[in-house]
Every structure is written in C-alpha cells, then in structure tokens.
Design an enzyme around this catalytic site. Structure first.
Site, PDB file in Angstrom:
ATOM      1  CG  HIS A   1      37.401  42.522  42.677  1.00 49.78           C
ATOM      2  ND1 HIS A   1      38.661  42.661  43.180  1.00 49.78           N
ATOM      3  CD2 HIS A   1      37.208  43.575  41.832  1.00 49.78           C
ATOM      4  CE1 HIS A   1      39.225  43.741  42.662  1.00 49.78           C
ATOM      5  NE2 HIS A   1      38.370  44.303  41.845  1.00 49.78           N
TER       6      HIS A   1
ATOM      7  CD  GLU B   1      40.791  39.875  44.812  1.00 47.08           C
ATOM      8  OE1 GLU B   1      41.774  39.697  45.528  1.00 47.08           O
ATOM      9  OE2 GLU B   1      40.196  40.960  44.734  1.00 47.08           O
TER      10      GLU B   1
END
Ligand code: 3H9
Length: 687
Positions: free
Chosen positions: A428, A440
């Site tokens: 992410h 992430e």
C-alpha cells in the site's frame, strides 16, 4: 565492542574511534577517548593528536539512547573540557558523517580536515534539542554567526567543500591523504607556543545585525518551537556573555528541552522509524529474492507514481494498461511529471531521460513474463483486482511476487483469485507514490516469509519506509482513519464547523485539518468505501451527493478560489450541514477546541490499541510511523500511540469514558489494553 585504538605516527598520537556502526558517543567511547587524550598529554614523546574514525562515519553524535538514562561520567562536556585543557593540539580527520556531538568534538579541536564526502551537521533541533556540548558557543566564534545559526536551525549537513568555504573546516583532503594531512597539521600546530582555542575568541560584533535579522526570520518560520527559541538565545549569548557563561546557558536550555515531551516524541519517532523496518519476530530470516525487473498494472495516478519510484531507483519497469491510448496517456503523465521535477530543479535532465528510458508501457500481460515483482494498481474494486490476479497467475514466472496496491480491500480474497497465495502480498503506497515514503506491507494469511522479506527489502531500496501490517479492512492507517472520520462527521452534525475542526487541528500541530485534507484527497473516495461496506456519514454523504467532491470540483467542505487550492468558507456548506443535523434530529451546540481534538484523536488511540491486541501491527511505534508519514500526524507529538503515553494512559482512559458518556457513543469506551496500561503504569513504547 567499543574501543579506541591509539596509533603513533612520528610524534603524533592518532586516536581511532571504533564504536560501530556510527561511532555514537556513548559512555564507553567517551571514557576511552578521554583516556587516550590524557595519555597523549602525559606522554612527553607526543606533540599533538589526531581524532579519526575506523568507520565510514566519523561520528553520529551523542548516543541518543542514553538520553533516557542516568548520566554517566565523563559526560561529553567533560570530555570536551579535557580536550580544551590539553596543552597539545588536536586535529579532527573527518571522513564521513560528523553530526551533533561528533561535530562538537571536532569544534573543540584546533583544526578540522575533511574529505569531500564528509557531511557536517548539528541536527539536534530535529530531536527537539539544541547542540548541548558547546556547539552554540564555538560555531559562532568560528564562522559568521548568522550562518552558524542557520546551520543549527535547519540541522542540514554541509558537504566537505561547503564546510571549507564557510570556515567550518580548515582544509579538504583526498580520502587516502586524510590521515597524513591531519597528522602534518597537528605537527605544524604543535610549533605554536599556545593553542588558539575558540573559547578564547569572541563572536564578531560587526555581524550582530545580520544575526538578529536571521533570528527574526527563523522565529517567524518556527512559531512556538522551543528548541529554535533556545537556540537563538544561546547563539545571541556568544555576543553578550563570556564563553563559560554561554556554556552554562546552553546546558540549562539543553537539559530543559531534553525532558520536554516534544523532544521525547521526536526521539521516539527517530527510533520507531528505524525499528519499523525490522521484520516482525515470527518471520525469522528467510531467503530474499533478488528483484531485478518490475511490472505495474494500471497507469493512473498511483500506478504512474509507483512506476516512477522504481525507475528512479534503477529498476526497469513494464507498465500495463488496458489499451494503447491509455498506455500512451500513462506514459505522457509520467513524462510530464518528470519534466515538472526538472523545472523545479529536483531532477536533472539526464536523470529524467534515464528514468523515462527504464519505463516501457504495454497492453499485453505476456510482457510481464520476466518480471520478479508485479504491483497491481488498478481500480479499487474487488472484482477488478481478482480478475487481474487471475490473469497474472497464467503469465508470470513461478517465483514472481504479486502485490496489490489496495488501500483497504481484503488481500486474502485477492490472493484466492489465482496462483500461489504465498507469493501474494499488499504493497500500500501513499500518493504521490514517487514522493511519499510510507509503504504498508500487508501480509495475507498465506503470504510466505520470503515474500514479506523480499518486499520489505525492495521498498527499502526505493528509500521507502516499509511497515509490515496484518490484513484487515483498511489495514492500520485507513482503519484508524475511519474511526477519526466517523467522529469528524458527528462533530459537524453536533455543531462544529469545518473551520472549527481544521483550526483545532492546526493548533494541535497538523499542517492540514481533516476537512481540508478530505477536500484535497477527494470526498468521493471515502464515500465509495462507505458504500462498499454499508456505512454512512450523513454530512460527508450529503456533500458528495450535492456534487461537492472537494478540490477537484472546486467545492467540498469549502469552496475553492480561482487557483483551485485556496479554501474559502462557504455559507452553502453551513446551510447544508444544519439541514442534515435537523433531518437527523441532532440539536446543535458549541463545541470547543479541546473536545474537537479529543473526539478526533482519542478514538484513533483506542483503535490503535485494538490493532495491537489483534496483532495487526507488531509494535505501537509502527502505528506512529504510519500516521506520521502517511497522514501528517505531527512528528513532534510522536504519533498517536506515543501521544497517549505523553498524555498519560489514566488521563486518556478517563477522557474516553467521559466522551462515551457525553456522546452516547459506546465505541469510545476505552479498550482493555488501554485500561490495563492505565493501571499497571507501564508504557507501550519506551520513552
Ligand atoms: C547530540 O549529539 C547532542 C549533543 O549536542 C549534546 C550531548 C550532551 N545515537 O540511521 P541508521 C543507530 S544529539 C544512538 O539506520 P544510516 C540507529 O538507531 C545526536 N544510535 O543508518 C541504527 O540502529 P539500529 C545528534 C544511533 O547510515 C544504527 O545506528 N545526532 C545514533 O542510514 C544505524 O543508523 C543525530 O541526530 C545516535 N546518535 O544513517 C544523528 N545514530 O541498527 C542521528 C544512529 O539498531 N543519526 N544510531 O536500528 C542519523 O542521522 C543517522 O543515523 C546517520 C546514519 C546519518 C548517522
């Protein structure tokens, strides 16, 4: 193992600092240097000393970990006093990073010889401090005080060449000549009858006006920052009081700032950032795949940004789009973004051409057959993503890692769509992906340890801050954001205005308030997410349904000026919100700043505690890193979890209960972990 090695070259004693990895000036190294200096002073055969490093770094400065511990003698100041008191000259041979206390050691030397790769800085302000071992007194006696002030206020490193130009260093030497030049300088200086120490000189009064001007500019740029105020006062002292009094003043300020929450929070952020890159304990040390070529699916804002991030770090990228015109648009978008960087001066024309040459667009998935890592950055819809993963499984090589850039969808459900789920993972990125450091790294139920370790390593190669998190709706960042957004909508419904909320947020330390931020990101994004999960937010939904999507439509929580960026209060919004409150039967009231902040921040902490309890984040510091780097949480507050600690868990728990009672919102009841921390007095993150 900390050590100092002493080597004799002719009549000069070389003091080699050897405390890997960064020669942090911890107690053992300080004691060893002091011992070496005293021995050299005693030894009649020695006429001078050279302070040098066994490592690529001269010294990263004081050992920051020691700031939370009981001070151990000799302190850095005591060591520097002993160096000052030496009748024999000392020369610093600076071969690399020379920061903070490391530079203060060098400033107490008679001369500084540097390589061109040396980096000299006093970055203490970044930790909420000021130089505390004489930097504020010696530097303005060595170079123009206004320049000295700027150097200390930015904390930015000067290169070896810049240091020589500004007078911070005496001479440049080629790396292989550094020691010889420093030794020769020490022999030369030994011929003087007395040492010329900075403590015996005074700041040039003729520079006072320029200094005051620089100080005023700084105060304006950093309102309310205690470390900047203290720094200015300390440097001003170099004009006004004798050296020893200036040193006492510097020390008082340093000790005051050291125990301040601001510095504790910044120190926490420093270590949390480094720790977050370490793999969670259960992963072990698996084999890491050597990623050489990368594929990206989707050439929209995210896909293009991701492609640019890889290309900028030397990876050849194949970017897949649905058809030729879309592929061309993606390529043009990238080319124009890189041209903008050249115009702004952040990229050279050569680097632009090299980066562009590394990016190839295509429409056929077969072009990804050689890719070691493919990142899907397509439309945020499960069916679209599953279809892509199904197609990918047929074309990529068996060892390729398949990543999805989803910001909240279920990574396991995407992984089930085809192929080996052990090689599927979430990456992410945050927008703009070529700029924002946070990634992430979302581990699915079946993601293999090797896949996780490889993706973390690749992200680090891009200069990113990867944080491994578990798979749940919104992962860590957006899951917490959802809690904040719920409260934002309720606050607006109950009586706060977008201006009230944003003002409270900027007073708390954020650059942008949540309403301005929402307008910037586009209100339709969270609206779509709510629709997909059956949730509502009466005010935000009404704005979107009225066509107010944020900056992109010129209207959102605010209306936007001609430039498309300057928010202006809009009576239409007030009327719209009041109508929604009426429809929902909510009586509006005045809500003060304190309640606004507590209603927005404390639920985030509560959700963070849930995330820790569930094991979705490995460490509270990981949540802080995600919020500082992904969502603009003020770094000097340390991130939401550290903020809870500085505020005191019993206070956080009591306030959450109070807010739950006030609002009737049971989701605000404190999590068991917070209750536990409030009673056992322990901390989730060391201070
Ligand atoms: C000061 O000097 C106060 C004085 O004025 C007055 C005193 C009285 N201490 O960043 P990296 C660790 S305040 C302790 O990954 P890089 C770091 O945690 C200090 N530890 O490497 C990491 O540990 P781990 C002013 C430190 O090559 C490992 O070293 N100085 C310190 O990317 C490698 O670090 C600063 O603010 C330290 N000072 O970058 C400089 N520094 O492996 C802060 C590093 O366990 N440091 N560690 O995760 C830096 O800017 C960068 O670390 C540096 C190296 C550029 C040096």
């Amino acid at each position: 193992m900390v050590s100092v090695e002493i080597e004799r070259r002719d009549e000069v004693s070389i003091i080699w600092m050897d405390n890997p990895p960064v020669n942090a000036l911890g107690a053992a190294l300080r004691a060893a240097i002091l011992h070496a200096v005293e021995a050299a002073v005693q030894d009649e055969a020695v006429i001078g000393m050279v302070l040098a490093s066994r490592h690529a770094i001269f010294s990263a400065g004081a050992d920051i970990k020691e700031f939370n511990q009981t001070p151990v003698s000799p302190s850095l100041r005591e060591l520097i006093d002993a160096m000052d008191a030496s009748p024999k000259p000392i020369v610093a041979a600076i071969n690399g990073v020379c920061f903070g206390g490391g530079l203060e050691l060098a400033l107490a030397c008679d001369a500084r010889i540097v390589t061109s790769t040396a980096r000299l800085a006093l970055p203490e302000v970044k930790l909420g401090l000021l130089p505390g071992a004489g930097g504020t007194q010696r530097l303005p006696r060595l170079m123009n005080p206004a320049d000295a002030l700027k150097l200390m206020a930015t904390g930015a490193p000067a290169t070896g060449d810049q240091a020589v130009t500004s007078g911070l260093a005496d001479a440049l030497a080629a790396a292989e000549r550094l020691l010889a030049e420093a030794t020769a300088k020490a022999s030369l200086l030994a011929k003087r009858t007395v040492r010329q120490r900075l403590r015996d000189t005074a700041a040039d009064q003729g520079t006072r006006d320029a200094f005051e001007k620089a100080a005023a500019t700084l105060l304006k740029a950093h309102p309310g920052e205690p470390q900047i105020e203290a720094l200015i006062e300390a440097v001003r002292g170099s004009y006004e009081v004798p050296f020893d009094e200036g040193m006492r003043q510097e020390r008082r300020s340093f000790e005051r700032l050291l125990v301040d929450d601001r510095s504790k929070s910044l120190r926490h952020a420093f270590f949390a950032e480094r720790e977050s890159g370490q793999l969670p304990g259960d992963i072990g040390s698996p084999d890491v795949i050597d990623v050489k070529t990368v594929g990206v699916i989707g050439g929209g804002t995210m896909g293009s940004g991701i492609a640019m991030a890889f290309a900028a770090n030397g990876f050849p990228v194949t970017l897949i789009e649905t058809d030729e015109p879309s592929a061309q648009r993606a390529y043009d978008r990238i080319a124009s973004s890189l041209s903008n960087s050249v115009r702004r001066g952040s990229l050279s024309e050569t680097a632009r051409s090299e980066n562009l040459a590394r990016i190839k667009t295509a429409v056929d998935y077969a072009e990804l057959s050689a890719a070691d890592l493919v990142i899907e950055a397509a439309f945020e819809e499960m069916d679209v993503k599953r279809q892509i993963f199904g197609r990918l499984a047929d074309v990529v090589k068996p060892s390729a890692i398949l990543a999805t850039n989803t910001s909240y969808l279920d990574v396991d459900a995407i992984a089930e769509a085809g192929g080996d789920a052990g090689r599927v993972i979430g990456m992410h990125f945050f927008s703009p992906a070529n700029i924002m450091k946070l990634v992430e790294v979302v581990r699915g139920r079946k993601t293999s340890a090797s896949t996780i370790a490889t993706v973390v390593k690749v992200a680090q190669k891009l200069g990113k801050l990867p944080v491994v998190v578990g798979n749940c709706h919104g992962f860590v960042g957006n899951r917490i954001l959802a809690r904040r957004s719920e409260q934002l909508d309720r606050l607006l419904l109950e009586g706060a205005t977008p201006e009230d909320v944003d003002r409270a947020f900027t007073a708390f330390g954020s650059k942008l308030g949540p309403c301005t931020m929402g307008d910037l990101a586009g209100l339709d994004i969270s609206w779509r997410m709510r629709r997909a999960t059956g949730r509502t937010a009466p005010v935000a939904d009404a704005l979107v349904e009225a066509g107010r999507l944020g900056q992109k439509t010129g209207r959102g929580y605010y209306r936007y000026a001609e430039d498309g960026r300057t928010p202006i209060s809009d009576l239409e919004v007030t009327t719209l919100i009041e109508a929604v409150s009426k429809k929902q039967g909510v009586k509006r009231r005045t809500i003060d700043q304190e309640e606004i902040i507590d209603r927005l921040i404390l639920p985030m902490i509560n959700e963070g505690a849930r995330i820790i309890e569930e094991g979705v984040a490995a460490r509270p510091g990981d949540i802080d890193v995600i919020w500082i780097h992904g969502y603009g949480f003020p770094r000097w507050r340390g991130g939401p979890m550290f903020y809870a600690q500085t505020r005191g868990y019993p206070n956080v728990v009591a306030r959450l209960k109070e807010l739950a009672t006030l609002t009737g919102d049971e989701s605000l009841r404190p999590e068991p972990l917070l209750e536990h921390l409030a009673t056992d007095g322990k901390s989730v993150a060391p201070q």
